[in-house]
Design an enzyme around this catalytic site. Structure first.
Site, short mmCIF file in Angstrom:
data_model
loop_
_atom_site.label_atom_id
_atom_site.label_comp_id
_atom_site.label_asym_id
_atom_site.label_seq_id
_atom_site.Cartn_x
_atom_site.Cartn_y
_atom_site.Cartn_z
N ARG A 57 6.38 38.42 28.39
CA ARG A 57 6.12 38.21 27.05
C ARG A 57 4.74 37.64 26.47
O ARG A 57 4.26 37.00 27.25
CB ARG A 57 7.43 37.40 26.20
N PRO A 102 14.91 36.43 17.35
CA PRO A 102 15.91 35.65 17.54
C PRO A 102 16.00 34.50 18.63
O PRO A 102 15.74 34.99 19.92
CB PRO A 102 17.11 36.62 17.92
N GLU A 103 15.86 33.21 18.35
CA GLU A 103 16.08 32.16 19.43
C GLU A 103 17.40 31.25 18.81
O GLU A 103 18.03 31.86 18.00
CB GLU A 103 14.81 31.52 19.21
N LYS A 112 21.89 31.73 22.91
CA LYS A 112 21.66 32.94 22.10
C LYS A 112 22.71 33.90 22.12
O LYS A 112 22.42 35.03 21.70
CB LYS A 112 20.29 33.69 22.72
#
Length: 278
Positions: free
Chosen positions: A250, A2-3, A51
């Site tokens: 990440r 999800p972005e 977001k």
């Protein structure tokens, strides 16, 4: 993953299913809101903010949710079997006469007064897909800490809202610099292009089911997820290393042949340090 574009589509889907309709079912499966009942209230709108998702309902209330890495909202027609995951992963159910919206694995779910939405999203920078988009303010925010690595600055939602790990890697590739380059060392022309390019990428993908940054049908992304396969541009093996936003690491991808600037040590990654592209 999800972005901003993913959340935009989720908001659009939820808005189309719920907005203007009276809730016939309300089930918030979070201990803090176990007794909260929105049944009988009309859903006013569902909007994305970076977001974050804001579902506003009659009576001055907003249901704030965030997908993070694994969360998802699913919309089902009446009688349709739910398929977003096992029942124990459901965090919220919002039903109207002909649709049911189900939130799975939502790590953030809170019920706020609409007047207090700033508590949830007031810290965010300009939204790349929102009406408040301001490229000049985004550039100013990014340059607030010139020594900060570009990748970290892009992930920091206080600078500009909507970029995640995929767009971080792809934007750095398109700018031909590594995600570890201090943002203050980014050439002026690149700094000017960055907010415009970021918005262009998210706008191009906000209505697509499959994210694409290359414009090619056979390959959707330039570097993200490609290590150790060859770069689409120069053939050099794409590399991966951890980089976060200063709070969480990440996986990050880059091409040492096309992108110049600092990178993790060769002792960790092997040969092939980045060089300045000609």
């Amino acid at each position: 993953m999800p972005e901003g574009d993913t959340v935009y589509r989720a908001a659009k889907r939820l808005h189309g299913a719920l907005a203007g309709k009276v809730l016939t079912r309300s089930d918030l499966r979070v201990p803090r809101y176990a007794t909260a009942d929105l049944t009988g209230r009309t859903v006013l709108d569902v909007t994305a903010r970076g977001k974050h998702l804001l579902t506003r309902v009659e009576g001055g209330l907003t249901l704030h949710s965030h997908l993070r890495m694994d969360g998802a909202w699913k919309v089902f027609a009446a009688g349709q079997r739910w398929n977003g995951g096992p029942a124990h992963q459901i965090r919220v159910i919002l039903g109207v006469a002909d649709r049911t919206a189900v939130g799975y694995r939502l790590p953030v779910l809170e019920l706020l007064r609409t007047a207090d939405e700033h508590r949830a999203v007031g810290h965010l920078g300009p939204d790349l897909l929102g009406p408040d988009w301001d490229p000049g303010l985004a550039r100013e925010n990014l340059l607030g800490d010139p020594a900060r690595p570009l990748g970290e600055a892009l992930l920091d939602q206080r600078n500009l809202a909507g970029i995640g790990n995929v767009y971080k890697s792809e934007l750095c590739f398109l700018l031909r610099v590594t995600p570890w380059l201090p943002i203050g060392e980014l050439p002026a022309e690149h700094l000017g292009q960055l907010p415009v390019l970021a918005r262009r990428l998210l706008e191009a993908n906000r209505d697509r089911a499959t994210r694409n940054t290359t414009g090619r049908r056979e390959q959707n992304l330039f570097v993200y997820g490609r290590a150790p396969r060859p770069c689409l541009h120069c053939g050099t093996p794409v590399r991966a290393a951890d980089q976060g936003d200063g709070s969480r690491e990440r996986p990050t991808y880059w091409c040492p042949g096309c992108q110049w600037g600092p990178a993790p040590s060769p002792e960790t990654l092997g040969s092939g340090l980045p060089r300045r592209a000609s």
